[in-house]
Design a protein around this motif. Structure first.
Motif, mmCIF file in Angstrom:
data_model
loop_
_atom_site.group_PDB
_atom_site.id
_atom_site.type_symbol
_atom_site.label_atom_id
_atom_site.label_comp_id
_atom_site.label_asym_id
_atom_site.label_seq_id
_atom_site.Cartn_x
_atom_site.Cartn_y
_atom_site.Cartn_z
ATOM 1 N N LEU A 1 2.602 6.002 -2.648
ATOM 2 C CA LEU A 1 1.438 5.948 -1.766
ATOM 3 C C LEU A 1 0.233 5.422 -2.527
ATOM 4 C CD1 LEU A 1 0.237 6.573 1.017
ATOM 5 C CD2 LEU A 1 -0.259 8.894 0.202
ATOM 6 N N ARG A 2 -0.410 4.403 -1.969
ATOM 7 C CA ARG A 2 -1.633 3.805 -2.519
ATOM 8 C C ARG A 2 -1.468 3.384 -3.978
ATOM 9 N NH1 ARG A 2 -3.746 7.973 0.632
ATOM 10 N NH2 ARG A 2 -3.916 9.318 -1.183
ATOM 11 N N ARG A 3 -0.260 2.966 -4.345
ATOM 12 C CA ARG A 3 0.019 2.506 -5.708
ATOM 13 C C ARG A 3 -0.432 3.542 -6.739
ATOM 14 N NH1 ARG A 3 0.962 -2.993 -5.110
ATOM 15 N NH2 ARG A 3 0.826 -3.304 -7.343
ATOM 16 N N ASP A 4 -0.336 4.811 -6.351
ATOM 17 C CA ASP A 4 -0.848 5.880 -7.212
ATOM 18 C C ASP A 4 0.142 7.037 -7.279
ATOM 19 O OD1 ASP A 4 -3.357 7.293 -8.510
ATOM 20 O OD2 ASP A 4 -2.526 8.683 -7.028
ATOM 21 N N ASN B 1 4.282 -0.313 3.628
ATOM 22 C CA ASN B 1 3.018 -0.130 4.355
ATOM 23 C C ASN B 1 3.180 0.649 5.657
ATOM 24 O OD1 ASN B 1 1.871 -1.648 2.290
ATOM 25 N ND2 ASN B 1 2.104 -3.563 3.412
ATOM 26 N N HIS C 1 0.819 -1.211 0.000
ATOM 27 C CA HIS C 1 0.000 0.000 0.000
ATOM 28 C C HIS C 1 0.856 1.266 0.000
ATOM 29 C CE1 HIS C 1 -3.374 -2.641 0.708
ATOM 30 N NE2 HIS C 1 -2.796 -3.112 1.793
ATOM 31 N N SER C 2 2.073 1.156 0.491
ATOM 32 C CA SER C 2 2.975 2.300 0.475
ATOM 33 C C SER C 2 4.414 1.803 0.486
ATOM 34 C CB SER C 2 2.732 3.214 1.681
ATOM 35 O OG SER C 2 3.073 2.556 2.892
#
Length: 260
Positions: free
Chosen positions: A77-80, A238, A51-52
């Motif tokens: 962060l958040r795969r984004d 994470n 997730h991070s």
């Protein structure tokens, strides 16, 4: 003499236990026992737990007429959202890069120049001008490759690794999967003549927060002779990331360009 027997007994027991662990049976890539969809599901499950990412390491960028090697701080962060700060010798900042799935910004202190634009234009000017897409960069930094099973996917076993292959437009994408950790160790993109034009390699996997993650990542564009390598020295998965860690300051007198 009897007082030293317990020591030798403990030593012998330790050697036996270590040898048992050392000679643990090697995982075998076996398609008769593992269905292709299940193999890919286990690979995806490993990466979906990320997730991070907080990482530090050596960043090497090579391309015709230009090269860079320095330390890098990487946040995902958040795969984004992605942030990269690169430093040359003596801790001198040489580049900042931020992106999400909509926009990107790149600031070069040496040039005192800020570039911004929609994420679709990121291949026009990315950190150190390497021509890779945002999705490719994000996946590479997270130690993965986007690969989904279809009815046309070809599967076999080679050198005790699962080999998955499928068409991607005019190209063929193949990946290699380790049968023990269920991680992608290599991905290659070949043209219709079988010539490899791009390769990704993931090495030295360690388990972090229940996730198998590579300490060494390399993305190589053979057709354009471009190569990006990251050797992580520190990896945290994470852990909470403050939004302030994605910020960087741009001087008021910096030149500003917006790619449209």
């Amino acid at each position: 003499m009897r007082r030293i027997y317990p020591f030798f007994g403990t030593l012998a027991l330790g050697l036996i236990l270590n040898n048992c662990a050392f000679f643990r049976p090697k995982a075998i890539a076996d398609l008769s026992k593992n269905q292709p969809r299940d193999i890919l599901s286990r690979v995806a499950f490993n990466h979906q737990k990320i997730h991070s990412l907080n990482g530090k390491g050596l960043l090497v960028v090579e391309m015709p007429g230009n090269a860079f090697q320095g330390n890098a701080t990487i946040h995902v962060l958040r795969r984004d959202s992605l942030f990269i700060k690169a430093e040359a010798a003596f801790g001198i900042d040489v580049g900042y890069f931020f992106a999400n799935r909509k926009v990107f910004a790149h600031y070069s202190p040496f040039e005192n120049t800020l570039y911004r634009g929609p994420i679709e234009k990121v291949n026009k000017l990315i950190l150190f001008q390497m021509k890779i897409t945002y999705a490719e960069l994000l996946n590479a930094l997270l130690g993965t490759v986007d690969f989904k099973f279809t009815r046309e996917t070809l599967v076999n076993v080679e050198n005790n690794q699962y080999i998955f292959k499928q068409r991607r437009g005019d190209y063929w994408l193949s990946i290699r999967i380790d049968p023990e950790k269920y991680v992608i160790t290599k991905a290659e993109l070949a043209n219709k003549h079988g010539k490899i034009v791009a390769r990704q390699e993931f090495k030295f996997f360690r388990k972090k927060s229940g996730v198998w993650f590579p300490k060494s990542i390399r993305l190589h564009k053979l057709d354009t002779r471009e190569r990006l390598t990251i050797n992580y020295s520190k990896i945290e998965l994470n852990k909470p990331i403050s939004p302030s860690q994605f910020d960087f300051k741009v001087p008021g007198d910096a030149r500003r360009y917006r790619l449209k």
